[in-house]
Scaffold this active site. Structure first.
Site, short mmCIF file in Angstrom:
data_model
loop_
_atom_site.label_atom_id
_atom_site.label_comp_id
_atom_site.label_asym_id
_atom_site.label_seq_id
_atom_site.Cartn_x
_atom_site.Cartn_y
_atom_site.Cartn_z
N LYS A 47 16.91 2.64 2.62
CA LYS A 47 17.70 2.30 3.82
C LYS A 47 18.81 1.33 3.39
O LYS A 47 18.71 0.13 3.60
CB LYS A 47 16.81 1.59 4.85
CG LYS A 47 16.01 2.47 5.75
CD LYS A 47 15.35 1.61 6.83
CE LYS A 47 14.35 2.41 7.62
NZ LYS A 47 13.62 1.54 8.58
N ASP B 57 3.53 3.45 7.10
CA ASP B 57 2.70 3.20 8.28
C ASP B 57 3.48 2.62 9.45
O ASP B 57 4.61 2.15 9.32
CB ASP B 57 1.59 2.22 7.93
CG ASP B 57 2.10 0.79 7.80
OD1 ASP B 57 3.10 0.58 7.08
OD2 ASP B 57 1.52 -0.11 8.43
N ARG C 206 -0.27 6.75 7.79
CA ARG C 206 -0.01 6.86 6.35
C ARG C 206 -0.43 8.23 5.82
O ARG C 206 0.10 8.72 4.84
CB ARG C 206 -0.79 5.79 5.58
CG ARG C 206 -0.31 4.36 5.81
CD ARG C 206 -0.93 3.45 4.76
NE ARG C 206 -0.89 2.03 5.11
CZ ARG C 206 0.12 1.22 4.85
NH1 ARG C 206 1.20 1.68 4.25
NH2 ARG C 206 0.07 -0.04 5.18
N GLU D 58 7.97 2.72 -5.51
CA GLU D 58 7.89 2.11 -4.18
C GLU D 58 8.18 3.16 -3.11
O GLU D 58 8.94 4.10 -3.36
CB GLU D 58 8.91 0.95 -4.13
CG GLU D 58 9.05 0.23 -2.84
CD GLU D 58 7.80 -0.49 -2.36
OE1 GLU D 58 6.81 0.21 -2.08
OE2 GLU D 58 7.84 -1.72 -2.23
N ASP D 59 7.59 3.00 -1.93
CA ASP D 59 7.85 3.99 -0.88
C ASP D 59 9.22 3.80 -0.24
O ASP D 59 9.91 4.77 0.02
CB ASP D 59 6.73 3.97 0.19
CG ASP D 59 6.52 2.61 0.82
OD1 ASP D 59 7.04 1.60 0.30
OD2 ASP D 59 5.83 2.53 1.85
N ASP E 264 14.32 -1.61 1.88
CA ASP E 264 14.93 -1.91 3.17
C ASP E 264 15.90 -3.08 2.98
O ASP E 264 17.03 -2.88 2.55
CB ASP E 264 13.77 -2.23 4.13
CG ASP E 264 14.17 -2.41 5.57
OD1 ASP E 264 15.35 -2.62 5.84
OD2 ASP E 264 13.29 -2.37 6.44
N LYS F 46 0.80 -1.20 0.00
CA LYS F 46 0.00 0.00 0.00
C LYS F 46 0.85 1.26 0.00
O LYS F 46 0.41 2.33 -0.46
CB LYS F 46 -0.86 0.03 1.28
CG LYS F 46 -1.84 -1.08 1.43
CD LYS F 46 -2.57 -0.93 2.80
CE LYS F 46 -3.35 -2.15 3.16
NZ LYS F 46 -3.90 -2.05 4.53
N PHE G 224 12.93 3.98 12.23
CA PHE G 224 11.53 3.67 11.87
C PHE G 224 10.84 4.95 11.42
O PHE G 224 10.71 5.90 12.20
CB PHE G 224 10.82 3.08 13.08
CG PHE G 224 9.52 2.43 12.72
CD1 PHE G 224 9.43 1.06 12.56
CD2 PHE G 224 8.38 3.19 12.53
CE1 PHE G 224 8.23 0.46 12.21
CE2 PHE G 224 7.18 2.61 12.17
CZ PHE G 224 7.10 1.24 12.01
C1 PRP Z 1 7.28 -2.21 2.84
C2 PRP Z 1 7.64 -1.36 1.65
C3 PRP Z 1 8.24 -2.36 0.72
C4 PRP Z 1 8.91 -3.33 1.64
C5 PRP Z 1 10.36 -2.97 1.75
O1 PRP Z 1 6.03 -2.74 2.64
O2 PRP Z 1 6.52 -0.73 1.10
O3 PRP Z 1 7.26 -3.00 -0.07
O4 PRP Z 1 8.27 -3.22 2.90
O5 PRP Z 1 11.02 -3.88 2.56
P1 PRP Z 1 12.17 -4.86 2.06
O6 PRP Z 1 13.12 -4.08 1.20
O7 PRP Z 1 12.78 -5.31 3.36
O8 PRP Z 1 11.53 -6.01 1.33
P2 PRP Z 1 5.13 -3.31 3.81
O9 PRP Z 1 5.36 -4.79 3.90
O10 PRP Z 1 5.36 -2.52 5.06
O11 PRP Z 1 3.67 -3.09 3.25
P3 PRP Z 1 2.85 -1.72 2.98
O12 PRP Z 1 3.47 -1.05 1.77
O13 PRP Z 1 1.47 -2.21 2.70
O14 PRP Z 1 2.94 -0.85 4.21
#
Ligand code: PRP
Length: 178
Positions: free
Chosen positions: A127, A155, A161, A95-96, A99, A39, A148
């Site tokens: 990150k 979120d 959000r 993508e937001d 990580d 999301k 964080f």
């Molecule tokens: C977050 C973010 C990425 C992912 C990044 O999504 O939007 O999709 O985690 O992490 P990574 O590089 O360790 O894979 P999240 O699972 O929090 O879902 P959301 O976008 O619905 O909040």
């Protein structure tokens, strides 16, 4: 919950315009399929498209990760796939945050199977120190440390959000990673 501002809405607005300018230059004369990752990316994507000067269409994908996300990207599945054909087209994933890199490296491999003409990734936050697999985005809004963050689509247990600015949540108050 104690929150400290990291990026103001004004700074974000400026940075998003810069990113959109770069993307518009790079894709000049072409139409791009923007794929937002639900999301979290919906706010960034909404701002980005309104600053682009190239034709674009949008679609969304939703992924779910099972298990610890620490072993391999095999634990990630697509729960909502794109509906737009991308074969032979220029695709930009939006993508937001990146990580560990597991989500985007998985998604990029899956999208490559659909034979796009080109495939690039634009992330709002990066990150880099958290990577578990090598992953480099083509466009990055901001590199951030391992804190964080919430707001601007990001979120904490589905809260925050809607915040127009990005905040760091205080140490010891983070129930999960972002
Ligand atoms: C977050 C973010 C990425 C992912 C990044 O999504 O939007 O999709 O985690 O992490 P990574 O590089 O360790 O894979 P999240 O699972 O929090 O879902 P959301 O976008 O619905 O909040």
């Amino acid at each position: 919950m104690k929150k400290e501002i990291l990026f103001s809405r004004e700074a974000i607005g400026r940075r998003v315009r810069e990113l959109a300018d770069g993307i518009s230059r790079d894709y000049e004369g072409r139409e791009v399929v923007l794929i937002g990752v639900l999301k979290g990316a919906f706010v960034f994507l909404a701002d980005l498209i309104r600053n682009l000067r190239i034709p674009c269409v949008i679609d969304f994908v939703r992924l779910a990760s099972y298990g610890s996300k620490t072993v391999s990207s095999g634990e990630i599945v697509i729960t909502k796939d794109i509906e737009t054909p991308i074969q032979g087209r220029d695709v930009l994933v939006v993508e937001d945050i990146v990580d560990t890199g597991l989500t985007l490296s998985f998604l990029v491999e899956k999208l490559k199977e659909k034979s796009p003409r080109s495939l690039k990734v634009c992330v709002f936050l990066d990150k880099k120190e958290r990577r578990k697999v090598p992953f480099e985005a083509d466009y990055v809004g901001y590199d951030i440390p391992d804190r964080f963050v919430v707001g601007y689509g990001l979120d904490c247990n589905e809260q925050f959000r809607f915040l127009p600015d990005v905040y760091v949540i205080g140490e010891g108050e983070s129930p999960n990673r972002h």
